[in-house]
Every structure is written in C-alpha cells, then in structure tokens.
Enzyme design. Structure first.
Site, short mmCIF file in Angstrom:
data_model
loop_
_atom_site.label_atom_id
_atom_site.label_comp_id
_atom_site.label_asym_id
_atom_site.label_seq_id
_atom_site.Cartn_x
_atom_site.Cartn_y
_atom_site.Cartn_z
N GLU A 181 37.15 -14.85 -5.70
CA GLU A 181 36.02 -15.65 -5.19
C GLU A 181 35.02 -15.94 -6.31
O GLU A 181 34.53 -17.07 -6.44
CB GLU A 181 35.32 -14.88 -4.06
CG GLU A 181 34.14 -15.66 -3.49
CD GLU A 181 33.28 -14.85 -2.52
OE1 GLU A 181 33.79 -13.89 -1.92
OE2 GLU A 181 32.10 -15.19 -2.39
N CYS A 238 38.77 -10.63 9.60
CA CYS A 238 37.51 -11.37 9.70
C CYS A 238 37.88 -12.83 9.98
O CYS A 238 39.05 -13.23 9.86
CB CYS A 238 36.72 -11.26 8.40
SG CYS A 238 37.54 -12.05 7.02
FE1 F3S Z 1 35.95 -12.95 5.67
FE2 F3S Z 1 34.87 -15.19 4.96
FE3 F3S Z 1 33.39 -13.12 5.33
S1 F3S Z 1 36.80 -14.40 4.25
S2 F3S Z 1 34.65 -11.40 4.73
S3 F3S Z 1 34.53 -14.18 6.89
S4 F3S Z 1 33.19 -14.60 3.71
#
Ligand code: F3S
Length: 288
Positions: A128, A12
């Site tokens: 987190e 991601c």
């Molecule tokens: Fe990745 Fe950030 Fe979403 S780490 S899962 S893009 S909140």
C-alpha cells in the site's frame, strides 16, 4: 465447551470485495486471470483461487504478462506507473483497490500537486505504501516510527502546507506519538488520520473477548501483519493463545478448555472460521 466468536472478526470490507472480484473474473473468463502480488495474505484462499486459474505475478515481473490479459489490482493498490504499463499492454484491469486506500492515493496526489510536504506513516515494504508513494511529488516523507519523526527536517516548511496521513493498517498508538512529535516541530501541520477502523475494531473486539474466555485461537495467515498483531494482543490478554491457519493446527490444550474465543485476521475467510468452530464443538460432543 463453549466457543465464542469476537464481535468483529475475519474479512474486512476491502479484502472481501477483492476476493469477490477475483471469483467473478474467474467465472466469467476462460483465459488466465492475473493478480499483481498475492491477492490476500491467506495461503488457503490463494491455493483455492489458484486452482480456479488465478495466477499471481509480482510487479517486478509485469513484463511477463501477455498483452490483453485480465489483471486484478489487489486491495493494497499500486502506483500509477504500473497501471500505465498495463494499459500499454491493452490489459483489462479489474481495480479492487480498497476505497480507503484509493482515498489516500487521491489525497497524496492532490497535496503533492502544489509541492506541499506530504508525510505518510507506514511500513516502507508494504504494498500500500509503495502504491501511495507513486502518487507523491518530491516533498514526500515516509515515517516508519517515532524515532524517524524526531529526525525529520523539512526545508521551506513555512511557505508550504504540511499534511500528515497514514497507511490504513498502521498502529493507532504509534500514529498518535508521531503526530505529537511533528505538531511540536510544525504547529501548522494538518493531520488526517486515515487508519482504517477495521483493524482497530478487530483488536478492540478481541480485548473484550479475552475477558470472558479461557483461551483464544487467532485464525489467519502467518504472513498477515494484522493477524500477527491480533495474536500479540491475545497473548498479552489471555493465558492460552495460539495462532492457527486452519482446523488442523488447533493445539490439543484447546479441546480441554471450558470456553474458547475465536478471532480472525482481515484476510481469513468465513469457511475457515466455521471449520475451526465446528471442529472444536464436534470433538466436545464426541466426548459427551
Ligand atoms: Fe481492509 Fe480496506 Fe481497511 S483493505 S483493512 S477495509 S483499508
């Protein structure tokens, strides 16, 4: 054999950014670069970064970090007290907190400053969540599942604002369930659905892929929550499904299938996906 990739898979945005920051820091510095906790949930990436000089150190052992060291904050973020500890040691901080996580931290800080009720859906053991909780005031409530939402009792809620937000990787369905429960109890509830679309996009792409293949390989680290969830979806929607970390784990049955689908967790790098794809195609070509 045909190998089809899910429309969305692998790294991601936030994880890609954190890995790139780490690589850049390792290239630019000869001294040790620390990551506070594992930079990503992928053993092979961590091993490669480790060989280049990245040292993982857990937050509990922060006192072991020498003054003026270089420290990367991973995509999950950390609580402000950790940042302060590093600043006191004159460390160079490379903040790779995902902008979506940072937005959550800021929102919690803003609402908490007026002593409002802040409700966060998430897993208490997740980095987190621990980081976000550090920005909260005394009216902070962590809800891990619908049962906990039913049990929640807020004091003085009529005089305060109540806000509901979520850990970025929380389940969308569970969030909706919790939202419904809380809205019945507290009609003035302000809802901010802060679940990151990256997780849902990978899950939806996998469900679509399952319709057109004979087997699914989910590539990712065994400790990655989003990879495990993808595997669960693959098992529910496809007759043959396996969770593998790399090409060496491909079960033999997959070499006999007509069409194999590939998906990968948000911490799986492109080269591992490519290796799996090439291994399948190469073995098929050899048989011809
Ligand atoms: Fe990745 Fe950030 Fe979403 S780490 S899962 S893009 S909140």
């Amino acid at each position: 054999m045909k190998v089809v990739r899910a429309e969305v898979l692998g790294f991601c945005f936030g994880v890609r950014r954190a890995v790139e920051e780490a690589k850049k820091a390792l290239c630019e510095n000869t001294s040790t670069v620390y990551s506070l906790g594992p930079l990503i949930h992928n053993e092979s990436v961590l091993e490669k970064l480790g060989k280049s000089g990245l040292k993982i150190i857990n937050e509990e052992n922060i006192e072991q970090i020498k003054n003026e060291s270089i420290v990367i904050i991973r995509a999950h973020g950390v609580e402000p007290s950790v940042i302060n500890q590093l600043k006191n040691k004159n460390c160079k901080i490379i903040d790779a907190t995902c902008p979506r996580v940072k937005a959550n931290q800021k929102m919690v800080q803003k609402y908490s400053s007026n002593n409002n009720h802040v409700i966060l859906t998430g897993d208490m053991n997740h980095g987190e969540v621990k980081g976000i909780a550090g920005y909260a005031g005394e009216n902070f409530h962590l809800i891990q599942n619908p049962e906990e939402a039913k049990r929640l009792e807020l004091k003085d809620y009529a005089e305060k604002e109540i806000i509901l937000l979520s850990q970025t990787t929380f389940s969308g369905t569970e969030f909706e369930e919790i939202e419904t429960i809380l809205k019945k109890k507290y009609p003035s509830l302000t809802v901010k659905n802060t679940i990151c679309p990256a997780t849902n996009e990978r899950q939806q792409a996998l469900i679509d892929l399952c319709k057109n293949v004979n087997g699914i390989l989910v590539i990712g680290g065994k400790s990655s929550a989003n990879t495990k969830r993808l595997f669960q979806i693959a098992r529910d929607n496809c007759k043959n499904a396996a969770l593998i970390q790399n090409k060496d784990d491909i079960p033999s049955i997959f070499y006999t299938l007509e069409t194999v689908g590939l998906t990968a967790g948000a911490s799986t790098p492109d080269d591992i996906i490519e290796e799996v794809e090439n291994t399948l195609l190469l073995s098929y070509n050899k048989k011809l």
